[in-house]
Scaffold this active site. Structure first.
Site, mmCIF file in Angstrom:
data_model
loop_
_atom_site.group_PDB
_atom_site.id
_atom_site.type_symbol
_atom_site.label_atom_id
_atom_site.label_comp_id
_atom_site.label_asym_id
_atom_site.label_seq_id
_atom_site.Cartn_x
_atom_site.Cartn_y
_atom_site.Cartn_z
ATOM 1 N N ARG A 1 0.847 -1.186 0.000
ATOM 2 C CA ARG A 1 0.000 0.000 0.000
ATOM 3 C C ARG A 1 0.891 1.247 0.000
ATOM 4 N NH1 ARG A 1 -2.155 -3.754 3.585
ATOM 5 N NH2 ARG A 1 -4.250 -4.496 3.056
ATOM 6 N N HIS B 1 -2.307 3.230 -5.404
ATOM 7 C CA HIS B 1 -2.946 2.056 -4.801
ATOM 8 C C HIS B 1 -3.408 1.073 -5.881
ATOM 9 C CE1 HIS B 1 -5.224 -0.375 -1.996
ATOM 10 N NE2 HIS B 1 -4.841 0.397 -1.006
ATOM 11 N N HIS C 1 -3.843 -9.348 2.534
ATOM 12 C CA HIS C 1 -5.262 -9.431 2.848
ATOM 13 C C HIS C 1 -5.449 -10.501 3.927
ATOM 14 C CE1 HIS C 1 -6.583 -7.633 -1.283
ATOM 15 N NE2 HIS C 1 -6.173 -6.713 -0.418
ATOM 16 N N ARG D 1 -1.496 -2.252 -6.906
ATOM 17 C CA ARG D 1 -1.794 -3.538 -6.268
ATOM 18 C C ARG D 1 -2.812 -4.325 -7.104
ATOM 19 N NH1 ARG D 1 -1.190 -4.434 -0.870
ATOM 20 N NH2 ARG D 1 -3.418 -4.804 -0.468
ATOM 21 N N TYR E 1 -2.528 -20.836 9.398
ATOM 22 C CA TYR E 1 -1.833 -21.780 8.518
ATOM 23 C C TYR E 1 -1.153 -21.056 7.364
ATOM 24 C CZ TYR E 1 -1.104 -25.597 5.208
ATOM 25 O OH TYR E 1 -0.541 -26.483 4.317
ATOM 26 N N LYS F 1 -2.330 -2.048 7.784
ATOM 27 C CA LYS F 1 -3.758 -1.708 7.850
ATOM 28 C C LYS F 1 -4.483 -2.562 8.882
ATOM 29 C CE LYS F 1 -7.897 -1.335 4.959
ATOM 30 N NZ LYS F 1 -8.457 -1.490 3.592
#
Length: 413
Positions: free
Chosen positions: A248, A337, A363, A340, A373, A275
């Site tokens: 970001r 941005h 994310h 991304r 995991y 974030k």
């Protein structure tokens, strides 16, 4: 025969004269009117306290400000409390404390408490952004109002002019923040229910907007523009750094030398700068490492990799890349941005595992087990993805003298 007290009359009260010593006139059932030597008249309630059975006197107010009828109404209320073993004096003190607390707990005060409770879960930039929006759009109109007095219409009336301007995204964000503050007030025990819970439903819904970005086939166009753009070297490095690391804008511009592990070729962004407030480890490609070599000669002795030219102790603004992209002719077409999204689209089209791509983008998986995991196992797979992505960027730079090295690389399938 038991003594009975005759009820007082307004005439009797008005004609009661002051004496050398104070004295009482009784209305019965504990209600007294005390006449003081200075002529003032005070209503009192004389009663026996629950449990202790000790006598107590509670002031009701002065006459004529408190009429005979009002004094009797207070007596009735206090006797009802006594029938429930509630001390009227304790009850009155509690009500006064609640009234004082209601005045103290204004929307601005509670909003600041709520915001402080979020400080450890959001980035500093986001914290300041929320604070500025409340100070600009909410506090001037409702900041001094006690939360206990606010209704849904209070907020709706305040937000209508913003809606009328067409700032629907702003209305949506403010509605969410108002709702969060009032929920906090409920959980804090200041109000019984949140009147703002559904205020967002009365406003027009904004159309979903995605960050402007390029199509995968337009990547060479971007790299060519970067090569010919009249921008500072560190600004170009910043844009390429963000492109190669898929981070970001604020994460890229705020990068610090201490976060780089040159031996392991990784960049660890601490939780407080992310974030979602979760540490993010990024495997660095050879091209990304090359960008660091270039920046070492510019800012190697400073804290930030991309330090501000105006104040070297601070990082470059996260909006620097956007300003540069506008000057390069991408106004309304691409924002930093959106780099991304460009990476995500390209990687998905190439058939890479979507979970690995999401991990590259930092994310967060809502499934807690999967999240733990993925964080534990995806670093190796992400390294391969990031290597492919950087090679792909360099390939798109053929003939454009990419900052990161050789030309003519073949696309890795």
């Amino acid at each position: 025969m038991a003594n009975t007290t005759s009820p007082l009359t307004d005439t009797e009260i008005r004609q009661a004269k002051a004496k050398e010593k104070e004295y009482n006139l009784g209305d019965g059932k504990g209600l007294l009117l005390r006449i003081k030597p200075n002529g003032s008249k005070l209503w009192l309630f004389n009663y026996q306290r629950p449990y202790t059975k000790k006598r107590a006197v509670l002031s009701i107010g002065s006459y004529p400000e408190v009429s005979l009828k009002q004094a009797r109404s207070a007596r009735l209320k206090y006797r009802e409390l006594l029938s429930q073993d509630i001390d009227p004096k304790d009850y009155k003190l509690e009500q006064e404390a609640k009234a004082k607390e209601a005045i103290t707990n204004t929307f601005e005060h509670v909003a600041n408490l709520w915001l402080e409770s979020k400080r450890d879960t959001i980035t500093e930039n986001h914290f300041n952004k929320i604070k500025r929006s409340l100070e600009k759009d909410i506090f001037p109109g409702l900041g001094k109002q006690p939360v206990s007095k606010l209704k849904a219409t209070s907020f709706i009336t305040l937000l209508r002019p913003i809606e009328a301007k067409g700032s629907l995204e702003t209305v949506k964000r403010l509605s969410q923040r108002i709702n969060n503050v009032m929920n906090y007030a409920v959980n804090y025990g200041l109000i019984e229910a949140n009147p703002a819970q559904a205020i967002g439903e009365v406003f027009k819904k904004p159309k979903k907007k995605h960050y402007p970005t390029l199509k995968p086939e337009q990547l060479p166009e971007l790299m060519k523009a970067l090569n010919t753009a009249s921008i500072q070297l560190q600004t170009r490095c910043l844009i390429e750094w963000q492109l190669h690391t898929i981070t970001r804008p604020s994460e890229a511009s705020g990068a610090e030398w201490s976060e780089i592990d040159f031996k392991q070729k990784t960049w660890t962004i601490p939780a407080e700068r992310m974030k979602k407030r979760i540490e993010h480890v990024i495997p660095l490609s050879n091209q990304a490492m090359k960008l660091l070599e270039i920046m070492k000669s510019i800012s190697g002795k400073r804290k930030h990799i991309f330090s501000s030219t105006k104040n070297p102790r601070k990082p470059m603004s996260s909006s620097t890349a956007n300003v540069a992209l506008k000057r390069m002719g991408f106004d309304g077409v691409l924002v930093s941005h959106g780099l991304r999204a460009l990476a995500s689209t390209t990687l998905n089209e190439q058939g890479f595992d979507s979970d690995v791509i999401e991990a590259c983008l930092a994310h967060i998986d809502k499934n807690e087990v999967r999240k733990a995991y993925n964080r534990a196992t995806y670093l190796g797979r992400r390294t391969k993805v990031m290597t492919w992505w950087s090679d792909h960027i360099e390939c798109a730079s053929q003939g454009n003298l990419s900052l990161t090295g050789s030309q003519g690389l073949s696309l890795i399938k």
